[in-house]
Design an enzyme around this catalytic site. Sequence first.
Site, PDB file in Angstrom:
ATOM      1  CE  LYS A 159      74.119  21.301 -13.726  1.00 23.36           C
ATOM      2  NZ  LYS A 159      72.678  21.208 -13.604  1.00 23.36           N
ATOM      3  CD  GLN A 190      69.449  23.061 -14.272  1.00 18.71           C
ATOM      4  OE1 GLN A 190      70.531  22.587 -14.608  1.00 18.71           O
ATOM      5  NE2 GLN A 190      69.066  23.112 -13.005  1.00 18.71           N
ATOM      6  CG  ASP A 219      70.786  15.300 -13.435  1.00 22.76           C
ATOM      7  OD1 ASP A 219      71.799  15.637 -12.788  1.00 22.76           O
ATOM      8  OD2 ASP A 219      69.972  16.115 -13.912  1.00 22.76           O
TER       9      ASP A 219
END
Length: 294
Positions: A53, A97, A120
């Site tokens: 990422k 995460q 997200d």
Amino acid sequence: MTANIIDGKQIAADIRNELKHEVSALKQKGITPGLGVILVGEDPASKSYVTAKERACEEIGLYSDDYRLPRETTQADLITLVKKMNADPKINGILVQLPLPKHINESDVLMAIDPAKDVDGFHPVSVGKMMIGEKAFLPCTPHGVIKLLERSGVKTEGAHVVVVGRSNIVGKPVANLLFQKKKNANATVTICHTGTKDLSYFTKQADIIIAATGKPNTITADMVKNGVVIIDVGVNRIEDTSKKSGFRLVGDVDFEALKGKASLITPVPGGVGPMTITMLLFNTVESAKMANRI
Ligand code: NDP
């Protein structure tokens, strides 16, 4: 690539290239979209996702602010960091995460993210907006699936889509996106899961199958009709002594047998995978545009 194989790497590269141009135009207006990434602990898969990422942010010119915290980090300290990022105007998107260590309640942490920075797409506000068809940050993997279909010229309008899997991060949202009364959607959707009595009864009727079970060979050639489109979300490690690593990655469908029967099919790796991070970048750029009323 064989003609009927959907090249996720290429489609992701095309979208990243478009984003790179968009970011460069935003920078000329003094706006640099920024992504804040938080990793807690040492999980090797999570570490490699986060590194990918960070690299992707750099590739398209995004600002990124990364925190790698020790496993023992308390929930209170993590939430304090999330709130700091909520208030930071340089950060347009926040990514925590998952999975988090067991002593931290994932839901409490995700709820602490400002929905305006929920790139997200997992915050209940984003999920609710998506469900009722309002503009929202769409979860990255399902959004990536929609883009793969769209850019491969697959018509979803009126198609019968069978989604196999009902997780909150893949199955449910992808099904939801596909039945919306919208462009690149408007499909008739059937959702199957382990409670489905006769999976092949449904998959045989499908024009499009989206497999997200986390189980290799969930869909085999005898379970589909000729010309079906197959999007394989699964990523499974199976033992392979011919590889230096001792394993190889496969999806949830029997790719070798199905590629002769499907009109289009995604490979694993190189199908849905490259789209997930790409759609995270997409959401971060969208968030920066919204924050600046563009
Ligand atoms: P989950 O384990 O959370 O969900 C799996 C779903 O599949 C469940 O709903 C389960 O049913 C259903 N299922 C499992 N086995 C069968 C079966 N034999 N027949 C019918 N339904 C079945 O997985 P995720 O949704 O998180 O992930 C699915 C796959 O996608 C995994 O391989 C994962 O690694 C991959 N993935 C890939 C991403 C990418 O970027 N490429 C991103 C996210 C996930 P039930 O609800 O009844 O238990």
